[in-house]
Design an enzyme around this catalytic site. Structure first.
Site, PDB file in Angstrom:
ATOM      1  CD  GLU A 105      -3.004  -0.969   0.170  1.00 39.17           C
ATOM      2  OE1 GLU A 105      -3.256   0.182  -0.239  1.00 39.17           O
ATOM      3  OE2 GLU A 105      -3.594  -1.970  -0.262  1.00 39.17           O
TER       4      GLU A 105
ATOM      5  CB  CYS B  77      -1.271   7.163   1.014  1.00 38.64           C
ATOM      6  SG  CYS B  77      -2.699   6.290   1.695  1.00 38.64           S
TER       7      CYS B  77
END
Length: 480
Positions: A211, A246
């Site tokens: 991720e 993110c």
């Protein structure tokens, strides 16, 4: 210390081998324990998040605690359904038979977390690993030391510490863990370390979920509700850990004609959110540490962009605070446009026509998320078809990750694999193909010695011809 880590890994593998993590009752008990921890220890968790990041209490609840509780409840509600083998059709050529797909735990998994959402990004993958029946080693980020220490203290009090262990440490300790053999590695962080993780995983052919992140674009059409769009962009950027997320908007693309209106609306929204001096606002997280502060300062002070600041720019190095800062038309070859910003800086790029944004986005690495604000459904369809991204959201930012029915993960440089909801269970499961046959329906044509009549029947069976299938089931051709 090395011996204790190795011993911890050895114990985890032994517990899994003994079948301790497989029963639905065990899995449910751990999920309930995680839910209790998030509920009963809210104050301690909020304090740790504030110590590490200056994270406002509201963000701690909305972006971390509430999502962990939701993940636990969703997994508890669906656990038995997820664990149940899935029946699939059996082909006539295999008659008589049944077929199913049985999910089974992978074994021993390593979860390496990140510092920006140190509770959510630690426990959300662990919830999926537990639901799937695995033994788990969690390595919290040393970048959030208060939360790392708190997880090491709390988790053994609420879950089975013989099968779920927290292993603290920095780069040296993480490297030692990566040298161990795992059945799955789940890493959240940047692409540089992601490559290190993949290299280590390859030594043992260990599958990995990465991720990562990237430069998440926001395209703003001129037909939007400007005030609502500005609020949602600001909430997704500065209201998400002050840009240290993110999926935070990394840059905006809009038309030259519309940019002044958008900029003015963003200024008004930011002043309403954080006051005339954002550095004094208790609702704005600080930069995580001096190293990241220095990196962001370098992006701001680069000669080719320092005169492009049109709003904000205030900073307090002692307090590790940087105000929401907007740039206009920075060069594409500037550092701020070459790397993920991961902070409170937001460039606005302008184009003549909104469709030109497509080529600009596609000239960069594939992002973790892509956002488009527009009332034009045709533009939405074109954007969805033309832009490759981990996820996509129209007319808002960031909130797509709250839907447990959507996979969350990247593509290309922004990551590989996905999780959330059932996708978390699947990420830590092997889908085992199972076929069950009886002893009837022997097809002589499949066995040697081969012959032309047998080959004719086998060809017909493989082509799905009913007559040849019946002949095969009935044992033709006769003889050997």
């Amino acid at each position: 210390m090395v011996e204790s880590r190795a011993a911890a890994v050895q114990e985890l593998r032994a517990r899994f081998a003994a079948g301790q993590t497989r029963p639905a009752e065990w899995r449910a008990a751990q999920l309930r324990g995680g839910l209790r921890m998030a509920t009963e220890m809210e104050a301690e968790i909020c304090d740790a998040l504030h110590a590490d990041l200056g994270k406002p209490k509201t963000e701690a609840h909305v972006h971390e605690l509430s999502l962990i509780k939701s993940s636990c409840l969703f997994a508890l509600k669906n656990l038995k359904k997820w664990m149940k083998p899935q029946k699939v059709p059996a082909k006539l050529m295999n008659f008589p038979s049944t077929a199913r797909i049985t999910p089974e735990p992978l074994g021993l998994v390593l979860v390496i977390s990140a510092w920006n959402y140190p509770l959510l990004l630690s426990l959300d993958p662990v919830i999926g690993a537990i639901a799937a029946g695995n033994a788990v080693a969690l390595k919290p980020s040393e970048g959030a030391p208060a939360m790392s220490s708190l997880l090491a203290e709390l988790l053994p009090r609420f879950v089975d510490g013989t099968c779920i262990k927290v292993i603290e440490g920095g780069v040296k300790e993480t490297t030692a863990l990566l040298n161990q053999k795992w059945d799955k590695i789940f890493y959240t962080g940047n692409s540089r370390v992601g490559r290190v993780v993949m290299t280590a995983a390859a030594k043992h052919l260990t599958p990995a979920v990465l991720e990562l992140g990237g430069k998440c674009p926001v395209v703003v059409d001129s037909n939007v509700d400007l005030h609502i769009a500005a609020k949602r962009i600001a909430a997704g950027k500065w209201g998400c850990n002050n840009g240290q997320a993110c999926i935070a908007p990394d840059f905006i693309i809009t038309t030259q004609a519309f940019a002044p209106k958008l900029l003015e609306s963003l200024k008004k929204v930011l002043e309403k959110f954080y006051g005339k001096d954002p550095l004094l606002s208790a609702d704005l997280s600080r930069v995580v540490n001096a190293s990241h502060f220095g990196r962001l300062k370098g992006l701001m002070d680069e000669e080719m962009v320092s005169d492009k600041i049109v709003f904000g720019g205030q900073r307090d190095e002692q307090q590790l605070k940087i105000a929401p800062t907007i740039f206009l038309d920075v060069p594409l070859d500037s550092a701020i446009m070459k790397e993920e910003i991961f902070g409170p800086l937001l460039p606005i790029l302008t184009v003549d026509k909104i469709h030109e944004s497509f080529g600009l986005i596609n000239s960069m690495a594939k992002p973790l998320a892509a956002y488009l604000f527009t009332r034009d459904s045709e533009l939405q369809n074109q954007f969805e078809g033309a832009i490759s991204a981990g996820g996509m959201l129209f007319n808002d930012t960031s909130i797509h990750l709250t839907n447990p029915y959507l996979p969350f993960g990247g593509v290309g440089e922004s990551g590989t694999g996905a999780y959330h909801g059932k996708f978390s269970f699947d990420a830590f499961s092997h889908r085992k193909a199972v076929m069950n046959r009886g002893f009837a329906g022997e097809a002589r044509a499949r066995y040697p010695p081969y012959s032309a009549p047998k080959l004719k029947i086998l060809k017909g069976v493989l082509e799905g011809k009913l007559g040849d299938m019946i002949q095969a089931i009935l044992g033709f051709p006769r003889g050997k």
